[in-house]
Design a protein around this motif. Structure first.
Motif, PDB file in Angstrom:
ATOM      1  N   PHE A  12       0.848  -1.184   0.000  1.00 12.88           N
ATOM      2  CA  PHE A  12       0.000   0.000   0.000  1.00 12.88           C
ATOM      3  C   PHE A  12       0.886   1.239   0.000  1.00 12.88           C
ATOM      4  N   THR A  13       0.567   2.199  -0.837  1.00 10.63           N
ATOM      5  CA  THR A  13       1.401   3.390  -0.959  1.00 10.63           C
ATOM      6  C   THR A  13       0.716   4.656  -0.457  1.00 10.63           C
ATOM      7  N   LYS A  14      -0.573   4.839  -0.752  1.00 10.64           N
ATOM      8  CA  LYS A  14      -1.232   6.100  -0.379  1.00 10.64           C
ATOM      9  C   LYS A  14      -2.713   5.878  -0.139  1.00 10.64           C
ATOM     10  N   LEU A  15      -3.259   6.642   0.802  1.00 14.16           N
ATOM     11  CA  LEU A  15      -4.687   6.601   1.109  1.00 14.16           C
ATOM     12  C   LEU A  15      -5.189   8.025   1.277  1.00 14.16           C
ATOM     13  N   THR A  16      -6.330   8.331   0.637  1.00 13.91           N
ATOM     14  CA  THR A  16      -6.949   9.648   0.750  1.00 13.91           C
ATOM     15  C   THR A  16      -8.385   9.490   1.232  1.00 13.91           C
ATOM     16  N   ILE A  17      -8.738  10.241   2.264  1.00 14.23           N
ATOM     17  CA  ILE A  17     -10.099  10.269   2.805  1.00 14.23           C
ATOM     18  C   ILE A  17     -10.653  11.668   2.571  1.00 14.23           C
ATOM     19  N   GLU A  18     -11.756  11.756   1.840  1.00 20.44           N
ATOM     20  CA  GLU A  18     -12.299  13.066   1.460  1.00 20.44           C
ATOM     21  C   GLU A  18     -13.738  13.212   1.961  1.00 20.44           C
ATOM     22  N   ASP A  19     -13.911  14.114   2.919  1.00 21.78           N
ATOM     23  CA  ASP A  19     -15.226  14.531   3.407  1.00 21.78           C
ATOM     24  C   ASP A  19     -16.071  13.342   3.883  1.00 21.78           C
ATOM     25  N   CYS A  20     -15.459  12.442   4.652  1.00 21.08           N
ATOM     26  CA  CYS A  20     -16.201  11.321   5.244  1.00 21.08           C
ATOM     27  C   CYS A  20     -15.395  10.738   6.390  1.00 21.08           C
ATOM     28  N   LEU A  21     -16.008   9.866   7.158  1.00 16.90           N
ATOM     29  CA  LEU A  21     -15.354   9.177   8.279  1.00 16.90           C
ATOM     30  C   LEU A  21     -14.785  10.152   9.298  1.00 16.90           C
ATOM     31  N   GLY A  22     -15.383  11.336   9.410  1.00 20.76           N
ATOM     32  CA  GLY A  22     -14.924  12.329  10.369  1.00 20.76           C
ATOM     33  C   GLY A  22     -13.719  13.120   9.921  1.00 20.76           C
ATOM     34  N   CYS A  23     -13.354  13.024   8.649  1.00 20.32           N
ATOM     35  CA  CYS A  23     -12.194  13.745   8.107  1.00 20.32           C
ATOM     36  C   CYS A  23     -12.630  14.652   6.970  1.00 20.32           C
ATOM     37  N   ARG A  24     -12.098  15.867   6.961  1.00 22.45           N
ATOM     38  CA  ARG A  24     -12.382  16.779   5.854  1.00 22.45           C
ATOM     39  C   ARG A  24     -11.595  16.382   4.623  1.00 22.45           C
ATOM     40  N   HIS A  25     -10.279  16.354   4.741  1.00 18.29           N
ATOM     41  CA  HIS A  25      -9.418  15.888   3.638  1.00 18.29           C
ATOM     42  C   HIS A  25      -8.106  15.416   4.256  1.00 18.29           C
ATOM     43  N   VAL A  26      -7.841  14.135   4.138  1.00 15.68           N
ATOM     44  CA  VAL A  26      -6.635  13.534   4.714  1.00 15.68           C
ATOM     45  C   VAL A  26      -5.957  12.688   3.650  1.00 15.68           C
ATOM     46  N   THR A  27      -4.645  12.862   3.513  1.00 16.14           N
ATOM     47  CA  THR A  27      -3.847  12.028   2.619  1.00 16.14           C
ATOM     48  C   THR A  27      -2.697  11.427   3.417  1.00 16.14           C
ATOM     49  N   ILE A  28      -2.613  10.104   3.401  1.00 15.70           N
ATOM     50  CA  ILE A  28      -1.582   9.385   4.146  1.00 15.70           C
ATOM     51  C   ILE A  28      -0.704   8.610   3.166  1.00 15.70           C
ATOM     52  N   THR A  29       0.606   8.741   3.341  1.00 12.81           N
ATOM     53  CA  THR A  29       1.565   7.949   2.569  1.00 12.81           C
ATOM     54  C   THR A  29       2.120   6.855   3.461  1.00 12.81           C
ATOM     55  N   PHE A  30       1.919   5.625   3.068  1.00 21.21           N
ATOM     56  CA  PHE A  30       2.369   4.498   3.887  1.00 21.21           C
ATOM     57  C   PHE A  30       3.862   4.266   3.709  1.00 21.21           C
ATOM     58  N   PRO A  31       4.576   3.999   4.789  1.00 20.34           N
ATOM     59  CA  PRO A  31       6.009   3.684   4.663  1.00 20.34           C
ATOM     60  C   PRO A  31       6.201   2.374   3.903  1.00 20.34           C
ATOM     61  N   GLN A  32       7.297   2.296   3.163  1.00 23.52           N
ATOM     62  CA  GLN A  32       7.564   1.129   2.333  1.00 23.52           C
ATOM     63  C   GLN A  32       8.594   0.190   2.942  1.00 23.52           C
ATOM     64  N   VAL A  33       8.937   0.428   4.218  1.00 25.16           N
ATOM     65  CA  VAL A  33       9.942  -0.418   4.871  1.00 25.16           C
ATOM     66  C   VAL A  33       9.443  -1.845   5.003  1.00 25.16           C
ATOM     67  N   ASP A  34       8.169  -1.997   5.428  1.00 24.60           N
ATOM     68  CA  ASP A  34       7.573  -3.314   5.538  1.00 24.60           C
ATOM     69  C   ASP A  34       6.068  -3.179   5.365  1.00 24.60           C
ATOM     70  N   ASN A  35       5.360  -4.289   5.508  1.00 24.34           N
ATOM     71  CA  ASN A  35       3.913  -4.299   5.284  1.00 24.34           C
ATOM     72  C   ASN A  35       3.114  -4.331   6.575  1.00 24.34           C
ATOM     73  N   VAL A  36       3.745  -3.988   7.692  1.00 24.46           N
ATOM     74  CA  VAL A  36       3.041  -3.924   8.976  1.00 24.46           C
ATOM     75  C   VAL A  36       2.936  -2.455   9.361  1.00 24.46           C
ATOM     76  N   HIS A  37       1.709  -1.955   9.446  1.00 29.74           N
ATOM     77  CA  HIS A  37       1.476  -0.531   9.675  1.00 29.74           C
ATOM     78  C   HIS A  37       0.780  -0.335  11.016  1.00 29.74           C
ATOM     79  N   LEU A  38       1.287   0.623  11.789  1.00 32.93           N
ATOM     80  CA  LEU A  38       0.774   0.886  13.126  1.00 32.93           C
ATOM     81  C   LEU A  38      -0.080   2.152  13.121  1.00 32.93           C
ATOM     82  N   LEU A  39      -1.334   2.010  13.562  1.00 33.42           N
ATOM     83  CA  LEU A  39      -2.274   3.127  13.650  1.00 33.42           C
ATOM     84  C   LEU A  39      -2.485   3.445  15.127  1.00 33.42           C
ATOM     85  N   LEU A  40      -1.848   4.505  15.612  1.00 34.78           N
ATOM     86  CA  LEU A  40      -1.968   4.909  17.012  1.00 34.78           C
ATOM     87  C   LEU A  40      -3.141   5.873  17.144  1.00 34.78           C
ATOM     88  N   PHE A  41      -4.068   5.588  18.052  1.00 34.48           N
ATOM     89  CA  PHE A  41      -5.261   6.422  18.157  1.00 34.48           C
ATOM     90  C   PHE A  41      -5.476   6.897  19.585  1.00 34.48           C
TER      91      PHE A  41
END
Length: 472
Positions: A12-41
């Motif tokens: 996965f390289t990039k994710l964009t959330i536009e005007d939904c899920l509680g986000c106005r406009h968010v673009t996230i670039t996933f690191p390419q080091v490995d395929n395990v991604h940590l979402l801290l909330f």
């Protein structure tokens, strides 16, 4: 038949959330080091705006579920999705597909071999995409390099007529519209290279069971009364021995043999899963704990040398968690919550690997995070008070989250881990995605602040607490 040695990797390289899920406009670039991604909330409300139909908490995890799973593939299922308003917004994702270790036949540009992209039934639109992928694949074969695809997919919610459809683009090709189910089958269902019927049946069963234990829906509540999914999992494969006289009147001998072979294969498969769970669990707990699955024998007076698969009683499996080097035994529902969480994570990892699941979501690790934080703070202060001498014994804290990430990487899985913000005890400068929930005082509506970050030294937060307590 030619042996297939190629392997397809997804990143996965990039994710964009536009005007939904509680986000106005968010673009996230996933690191390419490995395929395990940590979402801290970090939540400001207890329930976090999450209903019982969704396991994920963060908008990033929810957006990925909308794009990578069949859980919310239909327009009807979207009506109950948290923080999603039908009639506005959309999500967009980009990912790379890399095919490695091409076979000798693939490297021959004159060979007209068919791949897994060609052999499955497909719609006309799927055929167009496969034709494009096939052309790019053959071009790469002639150059002797790995085959790479850049895929972009968009799913919009502002048009009620296209809620169950997506548009995709492969490399620099044209945008094409697909039903969501066709798109999912094309990119997120692993091709079956093996023709073993038993492996296929077992893999499908494991995949379905993984979806069940990850769900919080009311319809699955009966499976959770005793808090132990392992015993229910074993019972799925407990079929009675077939009476030959009863079946021969209706079935041929070959059919009977096939049913019996399948039954024995399933029993062997259950024992294999239990062994995988034990190994993963011991690794994550740094061999501090182990898990035993007690499978009673039906014929207790039979010599061990004559033991066979029919002697196992899968209806009465018991799960026991043991502290290594100690005789104490804790049955599953009596173990500490943090250890239960680790065992359930081990179970999900083992099932995901057995079912070739493309993407795995791990969550509900609040109790584990609390335990790790308390243990670290205790160790920090005890070392400062009583272990000032370098030769003194020191208090330690297990880095469970780091071990979960390591085993996920070793199993070659794409894993998204939702973990409460706080002490992660991960190495410094690891890339993470932070999701901070915010509420409006007037309307009490929920919004999210999402951004990329890196982990910092754990001592920084504890040092602040130490200064407040005026410890020297």
């Amino acid at each position: 038949m030619m042996e297939e040695t190629s392997k397809t990797l997804m990143h996965f390289t990039k994710l964009t959330i536009e005007d939904c899920l509680g986000c106005r406009h968010v673009t996230i670039t996933f690191p390419q080091v490995d395929n395990v991604h940590l979402l801290l909330f970090k939540l400001t409300k207890t329930n976090g705006g999450v209903t019982s139909t969704s396991q994920t908490v963060t908008p990033v995890g929810q957006a990925l579920k909308l794009l990578c799973t069949m859980e919310f593939a239909t327009a009807e299922s979207l009506k109950h999705f948290p923080l999603l308003q039908i009639g506005r917004g959309g999500v967009r994702m980009s990912f790379k597909l890399v095919r490695l270790n091409i076979t000798d036949a693939d490297r021959n540009p004159d060979a007209d071999s068919e791949s897994d992209l060609d052999m499955e039934p497909c719609t006309s639109r799927q055929a167009q995409v496969r034709q494009q992928l096939r052309a790019e694949r053959r071009q790469a074969q002639r150059s002797g390099r790995d085959i790479r695809y850049d895929v972009t997919v968009i799913r919009r919610f502002d048009d009620v007529n296209t809620l169950d459809r997506v548009v995709i683009k492969v490399d620099s090709g044209n945008w094409q519209e697909f039903p969501f189910a066709d798109y999912h089958d094309l990119f997120f269902v692993q091709p079956q290279h093996k023709t073993d019927l038993f492996d296929t049946v077992n893999r499908n069963c494991v995949n379905n069971w993984l979806n069940i234990i990850q769900s919080d829906a009311v319809c699955y509540s009966k499976l959770k009364h005793d808090g132990n999914p392992f015993e229910a999992f074993a019972k799925l494969f407990d079929h009675p021995d077939y009476e030959e006289q009863e079946l021969l009147d209706k079935l041929t001998t070959s059919c009977l043999a096939t049913n019996e072979a399948l039954r024995l294969s399933e029993r062997r498969f259950v024992l294999h899963i239990f062994e995988e769970v034990r190994q993963i669990f011991e690794y994550i707990t740094v061999n501090e704990y182990t898990v035993w699955f007690f499978v009673p024998r039906l014929n207790r007076f039979t010599a061990l040398t004559q033991l066979n698969l029919d002697d196992f009683d899968l209806q009465n499996v018991r799960t026991s968690i043991k502290l290594s080097g100690d005789k104490s035994t804790y049955f599953f529902h009596r173990a500490d919550h943090n250890i239960m969480d680790i065992l359930l994570v081990s179970f999900q990892l083992a099932l995901a690997k057995a079912s070739n699941q493309t993407v795995l979501f791990l969550g509900h690790l609040d109790k584990l995070a609390e335990y790790v934080t308390i243990q670290y703070v205790k160790a920090f202060f005890m070392n400062n008070l009583y272990a000032k001498d370098p030769s003194s014994p020191r208090w330690i804290c297990k880095r469970y989250l780091n071990r979960i990430i390591e085993v996920s990487k070793s199993l070659d899985l794409i894993v998204f881990i939702e973990y409460p913000s706080g002490l992660t005890l991960l190495p410094e400068n690891r890339q993470v995605i932070r999701c901070i929930q915010q509420t409006s005082g007037d309307s009490d509506s929920i919004t999210w602040k999402v951004f990329e970050d890196i982990t910092k030294k754990a001592d920084s937060g504890v040092e602040h607490l130490k200064n407040l307590m005026k410890m020297n």
